[in-house]
Scaffold this motif. Structure first.
Motif, PDB file in Angstrom:
ATOM      1  N   VAL A  32       1.336  57.685 -59.621  1.00 32.24           N
ATOM      2  CA  VAL A  32       1.607  56.420 -60.312  1.00 32.24           C
ATOM      3  C   VAL A  32       2.585  55.564 -59.512  1.00 32.24           C
ATOM      4  N   MET A  33       3.619  56.183 -58.941  1.00 27.94           N
ATOM      5  CA  MET A  33       4.594  55.425 -58.157  1.00 27.94           C
ATOM      6  C   MET A  33       3.954  54.807 -56.907  1.00 27.94           C
ATOM      7  N   ALA A  34       2.939  55.459 -56.369  1.00 28.86           N
ATOM      8  CA  ALA A  34       2.218  54.896 -55.223  1.00 28.86           C
ATOM      9  C   ALA A  34       1.376  53.697 -55.651  1.00 28.86           C
ATOM     10  N   ILE A  35       0.647  53.843 -56.756  1.00 30.92           N
ATOM     11  CA  ILE A  35      -0.214  52.762 -57.249  1.00 30.92           C
ATOM     12  C   ILE A  35       0.615  51.525 -57.562  1.00 30.92           C
ATOM     13  N   LEU A  36       1.751  51.724 -58.231  1.00 32.39           N
ATOM     14  CA  LEU A  36       2.598  50.585 -58.605  1.00 32.39           C
ATOM     15  C   LEU A  36       3.149  49.874 -57.373  1.00 32.39           C
ATOM     16  N   ASN A  37       3.193  50.570 -56.251  1.00 37.61           N
ATOM     17  CA  ASN A  37       3.660  49.954 -55.008  1.00 37.61           C
ATOM     18  C   ASN A  37       2.486  49.520 -54.121  1.00 37.61           C
ATOM     19  N   ASN A  38       1.274  49.490 -54.735  1.00 36.26           N
ATOM     20  CA  ASN A  38       0.058  49.048 -54.031  1.00 36.26           C
ATOM     21  C   ASN A  38      -0.272  49.908 -52.809  1.00 36.26           C
ATOM     22  N   VAL A  39      -0.010  51.195 -52.914  1.00 42.93           N
ATOM     23  CA  VAL A  39      -0.288  52.127 -51.812  1.00 42.93           C
ATOM     24  C   VAL A  39      -1.465  53.016 -52.198  1.00 42.93           C
ATOM     25  N   LYS A  40      -2.460  53.076 -51.331  1.00 39.52           N
ATOM     26  CA  LYS A  40      -3.644  53.894 -51.584  1.00 39.52           C
ATOM     27  C   LYS A  40      -3.489  55.282 -50.967  1.00 39.52           C
ATOM     28  N   LYS A  57       3.203  44.353 -46.893  1.00 38.02           N
ATOM     29  CA  LYS A  57       4.222  45.309 -47.320  1.00 38.02           C
ATOM     30  C   LYS A  57       5.457  45.237 -46.424  1.00 38.02           C
ATOM     31  N   TYR A  58       5.228  45.081 -45.137  1.00 37.83           N
ATOM     32  CA  TYR A  58       6.367  45.023 -44.211  1.00 37.83           C
ATOM     33  C   TYR A  58       7.168  43.727 -44.387  1.00 37.83           C
ATOM     34  N   LEU A  59       6.495  42.623 -44.707  1.00 33.67           N
ATOM     35  CA  LEU A  59       7.216  41.370 -44.987  1.00 33.67           C
ATOM     36  C   LEU A  59       8.112  41.529 -46.207  1.00 33.67           C
ATOM     37  N   ILE A  60       7.569  42.170 -47.249  1.00 35.71           N
ATOM     38  CA  ILE A  60       8.337  42.365 -48.487  1.00 35.71           C
ATOM     39  C   ILE A  60       9.512  43.304 -48.252  1.00 35.71           C
ATOM     40  N   GLU A  61       9.251  44.414 -47.562  1.00 38.19           N
ATOM     41  CA  GLU A  61      10.311  45.404 -47.310  1.00 38.19           C
ATOM     42  C   GLU A  61      11.489  44.800 -46.559  1.00 38.19           C
ATOM     43  N   ASN A  62      11.209  43.867 -45.656  1.00 38.41           N
ATOM     44  CA  ASN A  62      12.264  43.281 -44.829  1.00 38.41           C
ATOM     45  C   ASN A  62      12.717  41.906 -45.313  1.00 38.41           C
ATOM     46  N   ASN A  63      12.248  41.554 -46.532  1.00 40.45           N
ATOM     47  CA  ASN A  63      12.697  40.316 -47.173  1.00 40.45           C
ATOM     48  C   ASN A  63      12.471  39.097 -46.271  1.00 40.45           C
ATOM     49  N   ILE A  64      11.290  39.035 -45.671  1.00 39.19           N
ATOM     50  CA  ILE A  64      10.958  37.942 -44.752  1.00 39.19           C
ATOM     51  C   ILE A  64      10.213  36.851 -45.517  1.00 39.19           C
ATOM     52  N   TYR A  65      10.693  35.648 -45.420  1.00 40.07           N
ATOM     53  CA  TYR A  65      10.100  34.512 -46.118  1.00 40.07           C
ATOM     54  C   TYR A  65      10.410  33.259 -45.306  1.00 40.07           C
ATOM     55  N   TYR A  66       9.943  32.113 -45.789  1.00 37.55           N
ATOM     56  CA  TYR A  66      10.242  30.845 -45.125  1.00 37.55           C
ATOM     57  C   TYR A  66      11.464  30.203 -45.764  1.00 37.55           C
ATOM     58  N   TYR A  67      12.316  29.641 -44.934  1.00 36.76           N
ATOM     59  CA  TYR A  67      13.488  28.931 -45.448  1.00 36.76           C
ATOM     60  C   TYR A  67      13.036  27.570 -45.978  1.00 36.76           C
ATOM     61  N   ASP A  68      13.404  27.307 -47.212  1.00 38.83           N
ATOM     62  CA  ASP A  68      13.027  26.029 -47.836  1.00 38.83           C
ATOM     63  C   ASP A  68      13.764  24.859 -47.193  1.00 38.83           C
ATOM     64  N   ASN A  69      13.128  23.704 -47.293  1.00 35.16           N
ATOM     65  CA  ASN A  69      13.760  22.413 -46.959  1.00 35.16           C
ATOM     66  C   ASN A  69      14.157  22.252 -45.492  1.00 35.16           C
ATOM     67  N   ILE A  70      13.495  22.978 -44.602  1.00 34.70           N
ATOM     68  CA  ILE A  70      13.701  22.678 -43.181  1.00 34.70           C
ATOM     69  C   ILE A  70      12.339  22.378 -42.556  1.00 34.70           C
ATOM     70  N   ILE A  71      12.330  21.467 -41.610  1.00 40.30           N
ATOM     71  CA  ILE A  71      11.070  21.034 -41.001  1.00 40.30           C
ATOM     72  C   ILE A  71      10.539  22.106 -40.050  1.00 40.30           C
ATOM     73  N   VAL A  72      11.411  22.636 -39.210  1.00 40.66           N
ATOM     74  CA  VAL A  72      10.993  23.617 -38.197  1.00 40.66           C
ATOM     75  C   VAL A  72      11.079  25.015 -38.818  1.00 40.66           C
ATOM     76  N   TYR A  73      10.248  25.244 -39.832  1.00 43.73           N
ATOM     77  CA  TYR A  73      10.351  26.465 -40.625  1.00 43.73           C
ATOM     78  C   TYR A  73       9.772  27.693 -39.933  1.00 43.73           C
ATOM     79  N   ASP A  74       8.884  27.490 -38.951  1.00 52.08           N
ATOM     80  CA  ASP A  74       8.249  28.647 -38.320  1.00 52.08           C
ATOM     81  C   ASP A  74       9.167  29.360 -37.328  1.00 52.08           C
TER      82      ASP A  74
END
Length: 747
Positions: free
Chosen positions: A361-369, A589-606
């Motif tokens: 169940v803990m695997a399923i809830l974490n979207n792991v097959k 999963k790796y993006l979520i684990e490392n808290n990687i996202y785009y910074y809001d309100n900046i033009i050169v976001y990439d």
């Protein structure tokens, strides 16, 4: 009298509660099976002291003097017949009632002869029935492939074992075998441990977790054969009594960043058992890997009773419905479970005897097959197969759960986590493509068409209309009606990074990709990237791109590096990239684990996004054979030089530099190269900004001041100056603005 007998036992066992309980249990069984005849014993051996209870005399003294306890049990025959008992030093009668009877050992010569006669008669009289049974069992032979070890042979191997069963030079990410046991199993557990210490693929640790409550004297309560295996690599650790959860929970707590493999205490494992599991893991790191699994019977949105599940399936396709059997061997990658996995109050309340259910169940809830290994072992060799076939008197976990215990625990888990059913019902796409849209009606159709006509069909396209004032929204509405894989978000204008973040929140894919609304991709783009990323177990797969002008296309400079690395069969390094984000796919999963996202309100976001994704990626694979097409005729705030863009670059650079200085690099040169990219960006943008009228002296000095401050923050400044020198280094101090300005105007 009873008190004196108890006191005598306590004295002889030196107050050890485990041993006292064991003797009392044995004595009760001796009386139940009438294996000690007091009159017979005293008449046959008149010298026995009357001050000692006759049974106690035999238990502690008589068997050593080769005395016979009754006409129905011959201890001397028993020791001669079974050398392993003699070698253990165990009282033969004690051994018989606790173990031998359940193992069908004979208590005297007459019983041996009688049992052989009965067996021959039974085999002859039931020959036809046996043939019928064999035919019937043949249908299920892949399920119940049960073997038993030759204990005498293995005991001899253990006696002569000189090896060391774990790696002396540890892997960077340790491979740890974890198992547990309890007092009634300790007599046999050394067989299982020995098999784990003689694998062709050596683990970094083999850990036996035991509870302090069950072994109050710690290692003093352990059999000598178990204790001696410490000399060959076994580690014994003590923990709270969490029943069967001891197999994995303590290991997850103590080794959160390592690979844990579970094993059982009554299975003798094949030599390449671990090797087959580990090799499969190296190819499929995003899954839980197992040797054996049942298929959960899930129909019409409901999990059917446990006994109706399809046992020991052969399919190796990853699925939430694969239910791994922990004893067969399961390999758990680090940080693979849902956040509640260590919550003792929850799992002991919902599934006190269902550790395998809980981890599933803990695997399923974490979207792991769960994936079954290609080179799997369905055939298991048991130390004591009668326990597996439920022929023993002991109340095993299997017996408890078979009495509808599993179904009750499953119901508890579903009631507490109703989202389990929702996840089992859903089919998740392989890639989620996020497309921010703002006034893109001229190019939007071509962009969408390039995505929905991909050779990889198992995708979803999430479009975010960021407050467009043209017909972009109407185009999105029409496409979403035609293709169920397309969804869109309509929001007020908040900027591309916020739009992408909102799309990411809805993404269900295993990997994430990006396509701008005015660009397009080759039709094999996502299939090529996905297949390579999956086969290599990559966090990022990065490919080629072209600048697309009205009359021509120009390959990006980065393409040369990608081609070179691909041909050399090497992965891309931390700095092997440009700043664009859309020529790659990223494991969600790796993006979520490392808290990687785009910074809001900046033009050169990439720029900050690419800096963080490349740093945290454990494996970035170069891909060729497909292209992203970056349209150049469109002018927007991302590409047009303006004072607003200049300040956005400064902001993006500051975010990157703060990040570089906050993390640790395994190689100093990787840090310095990353640092230099930002310094180059300062120098280049200053040069370009000089063309702007609004970039006046005040703006110039402010820009230069930030440049100098960030330059001096380099963690290895002198090495940077020595090894990565550029002419502008000469002006990197607060008083050199005018000199730097002259230098830039000359350049």
């Amino acid at each position: 009298m009873l008190v004196n007998m108890l006191l005598y036992v306590i004295k002889k066992e030196k107050g050890n509660p485990i041993k006292i309980y064991r003797i009392i249990k044995a004595k009760n069984r001796i009386r139940k099976f009438r294996l000690f005849d007091e009159k017979y014993y005293l008449n046959k051996y008149p010298t026995v002291k009357s001050t000692i209870n006759p049974l106690d005399h035999y238990i502690y003294h008589g068997y050593k003097e080769k005395k016979i306890p009754s006409s129905s049990f011959d201890g001397n025959y028993y020791l001669k017949k079974y050398p392993d008992v003699k070698k253990s030093g165990e009282n033969p009668l004690i051994h018989y009632v606790l173990y031998g009877k359940n193992e069908n050992r004979c208590k005297n010569k007459e019983e041996e002869n009688l049992s052989l006669e009965k067996l021959n008669f039974k085999l002859k009289s039931q020959k036809k029935e046996i043939k019928k049974l064999k035919k019937k069992l043949k249908k299920y032979e892949h399920i119940y492939k049960i073997k038993q070890i030759n204990k005498e042979k293995v005991a001899s191997e253990i006696e002569n074992f000189k090896g060391y069963g774990i790696k002396k030079e540890k892997r960077e990410q340790k491979l740890i075998i974890s198992l547990t046991s309890y007092p009634d199993r300790m007599y046999d557990v050394h067989y299982a441990i020995y098999s784990l210490l003689t694998q062709t693929c050596l683990p970094d640790e083999v850990i036996l977790w035991l509870s302090i409550e069950e072994f109050p004297n710690l290692e003093k309560d352990l059999p000598k054969k178990v204790f001696e295996l410490k000399n060959h690599g076994l580690t014994i650790k003590w923990c709270k009594n969490l029943k069967s959860y001891k197999k994995l929970i303590p290991a997850l707590k103590e080794y959160p960043n390592d690979i844990i493999v579970t094993a059982d205490d009554d299975i003798y494992y094949q030599k390449d058992w671990l090797k087959n599991l580990y090799n499969e893991y190296l190819e499929n790191k995003e899954y839980i890997i197992c040797h054996r699994a049942h298929l959960v019977n899930f129909d019409n949105g409901k999990i059917k009773p446990y006994l109706s599940w399809i046992k020991l399936i052969q399919n190796n396709k990853p699925s939430f419905l694969n239910f791994p059997t922990l004893g067969g061997g399961v390999i758990y990658p680090p940080k693979i479970f849902y956040k509640d996995v260590l919550c003792e109050d929850i799992f002991m309340n919902l599934a006190p005897n269902g550790d395998d259910l809980w981890f599933w169940v803990m695997a399923i809830l974490n979207n792991v097959k769960i994936k079954i290994a290609e080179n799997r072992y369905n055939k298991i060799t048991y130390v004591n197969p009668k326990r597996e076939l439920n022929l023993l008197e002991e109340e095993t976990l299997y017996k408890e759960n078979k009495k509808s215990g599993n179904d009750n625990q499953i119901k508890n888990l579903i009631d507490y986590y109703p989202q389990i059913i929702e996840k089992l019902n859903k089919k998740y796409p392989k890639v989620s493509i996020i497309m921010p849209v703002y006034n893109a009606e001229k190019y939007l159709k071509k962009s969408i068409e390039s995505v929905i006509k991909q050779t990889l069909k198992d995708i979803e396209l999430i479009c975010i209309n960021d407050g467009s004032t043209d017909n972009s929204l109407k185009i999105l509405e029409k496409y979403s009606e035609k293709d169920k894989r397309i969804t869109f978000i309509d929001q007020k204008n908040q900027g591309a990074p916020t739009a992408i973040n909102n799309g990411f929140k809805k993404a269900k894919g295993e990997y994430i990709g990006f396509v701008d609304a005015d660009d397009w991709v080759d039709l094999n783009f996502f299939e090529t990237l996905y297949n390579e990323a999956k086969s290599k177990g990559a966090d990022i797969a990065r490919t080629l791109y072209k600048y697309s002008y009205p009359n021509k296309e120009v390959p990006a400079k980065l393409n040369k590096l990608i081609n070179k690395k691909y041909k050399a069969k090497k992965y891309l390094g931390i700095n092997d990239h440009s700043v664009v984000n859309w020529n790659a796919i990223y494991r969600k999963k790796y993006l979520i684990e490392n808290n990687i996202y785009y910074y809001d309100n900046i033009i050169v976001y990439d720029v900050p996004f690419t800096a963080r994704t490349t740093y945290y990626s454990k494996k970035t694979v170069p891909i060729i054979g497909t292209y992203y097409h970056y349209r150049q005729e469109v002018k927007n705030q991302m590409t047009i030089m303006s004072l607003k863009r200049v300040k956005s670059v400064l902001e993006a650079n500051k975010i990157c530099l703060d990040f570089f200085n906050s993390v640790e690099y395994s190689e100093i040169d990787d840090y310095l190269k990353s640092f230099k990219r930002c310094m180059w960006r300062y120098d280049y943008i200053f040069q370009e900004a000089l063309k702007l009228k609004e970039f006046d002296e005040k703006e110039q000095k402010e820009f230069f001041g930030l440049f100098v401050v960030e330059f001096k923050k380099c963690k290895f400044l002198q090495k940077f100056k020595d090894n990565y020198y550029e002419p502008y280094f000469e002006y990197m101090n607060e008083n050199s603005f005018n000199d730097y300005l002259k230098y830039k105007k000359v350049v």
